[in-house]
Design an enzyme around this catalytic site. Structure first.
Site, PDB file in Angstrom:
ATOM      1  N   CYS A   1       0.892  -1.160   0.000  1.00  6.06           N
ATOM      2  CA  CYS A   1       0.000   0.000   0.000  1.00  6.06           C
ATOM      3  C   CYS A   1       0.925   1.202   0.000  1.00  6.06           C
ATOM      4  CB  CYS A   1      -0.911   0.019   1.227  1.00  6.06           C
ATOM      5  SG  CYS A   1      -1.912   1.524   1.310  1.00  6.06           S
TER       6      CYS A   1
ATOM      7  N   CYS B   1      -0.652   4.225   2.321  1.00  3.22           N
ATOM      8  CA  CYS B   1      -0.662   4.168   3.788  1.00  3.22           C
ATOM      9  C   CYS B   1      -0.315   2.749   4.233  1.00  3.22           C
ATOM     10  CB  CYS B   1      -1.986   4.650   4.356  1.00  3.22           C
ATOM     11  SG  CYS B   1      -3.442   4.038   3.476  1.00  3.22           S
ATOM     12  N   SER B   2      -1.309   1.971   4.646  1.00  2.50           N
ATOM     13  CA  SER B   2      -0.973   0.642   5.152  1.00  2.50           C
ATOM     14  C   SER B   2      -2.118  -0.340   4.917  1.00  2.50           C
ATOM     15  CB  SER B   2      -0.643   0.719   6.642  1.00  2.50           C
ATOM     16  OG  SER B   2      -1.718   1.325   7.341  1.00  2.50           O
ATOM     17  N   CYS B   3      -2.916  -0.136   3.862  1.00  2.56           N
ATOM     18  CA  CYS B   3      -4.044  -1.023   3.577  1.00  2.56           C
ATOM     19  C   CYS B   3      -3.550  -2.461   3.413  1.00  2.56           C
ATOM     20  CB  CYS B   3      -4.759  -0.584   2.305  1.00  2.56           C
ATOM     21  SG  CYS B   3      -5.480   1.063   2.453  1.00  2.56           S
TER      22      CYS B   3
END
Lengths: 196, 83
Positions: A104, A107-109
């Site tokens: 991602c 961000c941090s999906c």
């Protein structure tokens, strides 16, 4: 979770804010415990391992999973629901010619429910920036050296779309049962930073 | 100040460091921050996009992942006049 003996400054500040929110009636400590229990009980890479093992042993399941993962997960008692908003899961299959890896960059999906809590390196700017521009180099850092002939596909997740890699079934595992196959799969295999 | 949220393809963030046998949370407060955020979004105090925006505009690369989360939560609560 209510018994917290962490004395670091940030732990104290978190406790302080929690107390303020509790006083305002915005959060309920019991509710927080439930959120956390649900998170740790449901979000596990064992779920992803199970999906992979079924896909390896059932061609019909594999085809349905690759075509529409959200519709197919309930066949093994799983779902993409329960998150903060609806998410579409895409399962991407490794083949002799193509290796997939997920990231991602924004961000941090991450598909938490199938892979469990994400590792810090997945959320680091170092991984998020470099796996896009130098995927082969990043995979080598993880000990995964792919032949030059293998094409690497990088899948960038976002708030609405999540990805999971379907690794290739290792050679010589023809006689293994589904549970034994599931035990061969690793979290990094589902991200694509390991072969299986 | 302009900010770059999508770091895909950028240089200069150093090597990817893998921590072996990493636990889901490194300290209890990290779990509290995660649960607090879910509860606040669940209550409609702010939504997921507002949270991500807040993380992006307040984040520091010197801070850990959940330190950045906590800073974003505090910022949103202040901006919304909750705290």
């Amino acid at each position: 979770m209510s018994d917290d003996h962490d004395d670091s400054p940030i732990a104290a500040r978190v406790r302080e804010l929690e107390a303020i929110l509790e006083e305002k009636g915005l959060i309920d400590p019991r509710e927080l415990d439930q959120v956390l229990e649900a998170f740790t009980a449901k979000a596990s890479p064992a779920n992803g391992f199970r999906v992979v093992a079924r896909a390896w042993t059932d061609d019909g399941f594999r085809a349905r999973l690759l075509a529409d993962a959200n519709d197919t997960l309930p066949e093994v008692g799983l779902s993409m629901g329960g998150g903060l908003q609806p998410q579409v899961l895409h399962v991407v299959e490794n083949t002799a010619d193509v290796h997939n890896v997920i990231v991602c960059t924004l961000c941090s999906c991450y598909p938490l429910s199938l892979l469990g809590p994400s590792p810090t390196w997945y959320k680091s700017p170092a991984y998020r920036s470099k796996v896009v521009s130098h995927p082969r180099e990043v995979l080598e850092q993880f000990g995964l050296a792919l032949p030059d002939s293998t094409r690497i596909e990088v899948w960038d997740a976002n708030a609405e779309s999540r990805y999971m890699v379907l690794p290739r079934r290792p050679a010589g595992t023809e006689g293994l049962a589904e549970a034994e196959l599931a035990a061969l799969v690793t979290r990094n295999g589902l991200i694509g930073t390991a072969a299986v | 100040m302009p900010r770059i949220n999508d770091v895909g393809g950028l240089d200069g963030f150093g090597p990817v460091l893998e921590e072996l046998d990493e636990p889901p949370f490194h300290a209890d407060w990290e779990a509290h921050v995660m649960a607090m955020n879910r509860a606040l979004i669940g209550q409609g105090i702010y939504n997921l996009d507002e949270f991500r925006d807040a993380v992006e505009r307040t984040m520091s690369h010197e801070s850990s992942y959940y330190e950045n989360w906590f800073r974003a939560i505090q910022t949103l609560l202040k901006e919304k006049g909750v705290v």
